[in-house]
Design a protein around this motif. Sequence first.
Motif, PDB file in Angstrom:
ATOM      1  N   PHE A 278       0.831  -1.203   0.000  1.00 54.18           N
ATOM      2  CA  PHE A 278       0.000   0.000   0.000  1.00 54.18           C
ATOM      3  C   PHE A 278       0.866   1.255   0.000  1.00 54.18           C
ATOM      4  CE2 PHE A 278      -1.692   3.214   3.093  1.00 54.18           C
ATOM      5  CZ  PHE A 278      -2.612   3.810   2.255  1.00 54.18           C
ATOM      6  N   LEU A 279       1.891   1.273   0.847  1.00 54.61           N
ATOM      7  CA  LEU A 279       2.765   2.441   0.925  1.00 54.61           C
ATOM      8  C   LEU A 279       3.517   2.667  -0.382  1.00 54.61           C
ATOM      9  CD1 LEU A 279       4.125   1.987   4.554  1.00 54.61           C
ATOM     10  CD2 LEU A 279       2.545   3.770   3.756  1.00 54.61           C
ATOM     11  N   VAL A 280       4.090   1.616  -0.942  1.00 51.32           N
ATOM     12  CA  VAL A 280       4.838   1.749  -2.195  1.00 51.32           C
ATOM     13  C   VAL A 280       3.926   2.277  -3.304  1.00 51.32           C
ATOM     14  CG1 VAL A 280       6.023   0.457  -4.026  1.00 51.32           C
ATOM     15  CG2 VAL A 280       6.599   0.029  -1.633  1.00 51.32           C
ATOM     16  N   GLU A 281       2.761   1.650  -3.446  1.00 47.80           N
ATOM     17  CA  GLU A 281       1.820   2.060  -4.491  1.00 47.80           C
ATOM     18  C   GLU A 281       1.332   3.492  -4.256  1.00 47.80           C
ATOM     19  OE1 GLU A 281      -2.702   0.980  -5.666  1.00 47.80           O
ATOM     20  OE2 GLU A 281      -1.319  -0.721  -5.589  1.00 47.80           O
ATOM     21  N   SER A 282       1.039   3.826  -3.014  1.00 50.41           N
ATOM     22  CA  SER A 282       0.520   5.161  -2.707  1.00 50.41           C
ATOM     23  C   SER A 282       1.571   6.241  -2.941  1.00 50.41           C
ATOM     24  CB  SER A 282       0.009   5.218  -1.271  1.00 50.41           C
ATOM     25  OG  SER A 282      -1.111   4.376  -1.129  1.00 50.41           O
ATOM     26  N   TYR A 283       2.818   5.971  -2.571  1.00 47.30           N
ATOM     27  CA  TYR A 283       3.882   6.943  -2.843  1.00 47.30           C
ATOM     28  C   TYR A 283       4.031   7.168  -4.347  1.00 47.30           C
ATOM     29  CZ  TYR A 283       5.684   7.182   1.971  1.00 47.30           C
ATOM     30  OH  TYR A 283       5.849   7.406   3.324  1.00 47.30           O
TER      31      TYR A 283
ATOM     32  N   ILE B   9      -6.701   9.776  -5.064  1.00 44.97           N
ATOM     33  CA  ILE B   9      -7.185   9.978  -3.695  1.00 44.97           C
ATOM     34  C   ILE B   9      -8.224   8.909  -3.348  1.00 44.97           C
ATOM     35  CG2 ILE B   9      -8.400  11.569  -2.156  1.00 44.97           C
ATOM     36  CD1 ILE B   9      -5.430  12.280  -2.798  1.00 44.97           C
ATOM     37  N   HIS B  10      -9.072   8.560  -4.303  1.00 47.04           N
ATOM     38  CA  HIS B  10     -10.088   7.523  -4.076  1.00 47.04           C
ATOM     39  C   HIS B  10      -9.424   6.182  -3.745  1.00 47.04           C
ATOM     40  CE1 HIS B  10     -13.888   5.393  -4.564  1.00 47.04           C
ATOM     41  NE2 HIS B  10     -13.248   4.520  -5.337  1.00 47.04           N
ATOM     42  N   THR B  11      -8.371   5.853  -4.458  1.00 54.55           N
ATOM     43  CA  THR B  11      -7.663   4.593  -4.214  1.00 54.55           C
ATOM     44  C   THR B  11      -7.016   4.584  -2.838  1.00 54.55           C
ATOM     45  OG1 THR B  11      -7.249   4.288  -6.573  1.00 54.55           O
ATOM     46  CG2 THR B  11      -5.797   3.095  -5.062  1.00 54.55           C
TER      47      THR B  11
END
Length: 175
Positions: A11-16, A46-48
């Motif tokens: 989640f962190l990798v994808e979000s960054y 932002i939705h993701t």
Amino acid sequence: MGEMDEIVREFLVESYENLDQLEQDFVSLESDPGSKNLLSSIFRTIHTIKGTAGFLAFNRLEKLAHRGENLLSELRDGVRDMDQDTADVLLAMVDQIRAIMGSIEETGQEGEVDIETTIAKIEAIQAGQSVAEAGAGAGAGAADAAGAAGEVPFMTNIPAGEPAAAAEAEATPAA
């Protein structure tokens, strides 16, 4: 490493990565503030983040992203136009999202990032009220977080890697 730890790490990798693209979209939005494609891309990012944060029980991150998502939806759907206050609060939201994600990365917890000031500003914009008044009443912590990158003119010099924040869309304009 547990399965949940791996999910959070992904989640962190994808979000960054998504936030890096979002910041590029904000820069592009400066020259085309009404671009439905750019606004849709920012909204989807932002939705993701909101959806995954909710799944992982990062409630404060979800709440902030949800408020921002509502404001972005209004921009995307042409209900409102981008202006300096809106751009500033969205950039503050992104900074707070990054800050929360940084805390999650370091401690596994969301930390103490003040999201309430930014949420109050988003709600004020949606209600057609003064952002300055909303920020003054909500507390100084978020204003400090939002100002960490300095006062930046609309969509210029967006600092990559700064703390970020999202917004929650439950905002109901005051009558």
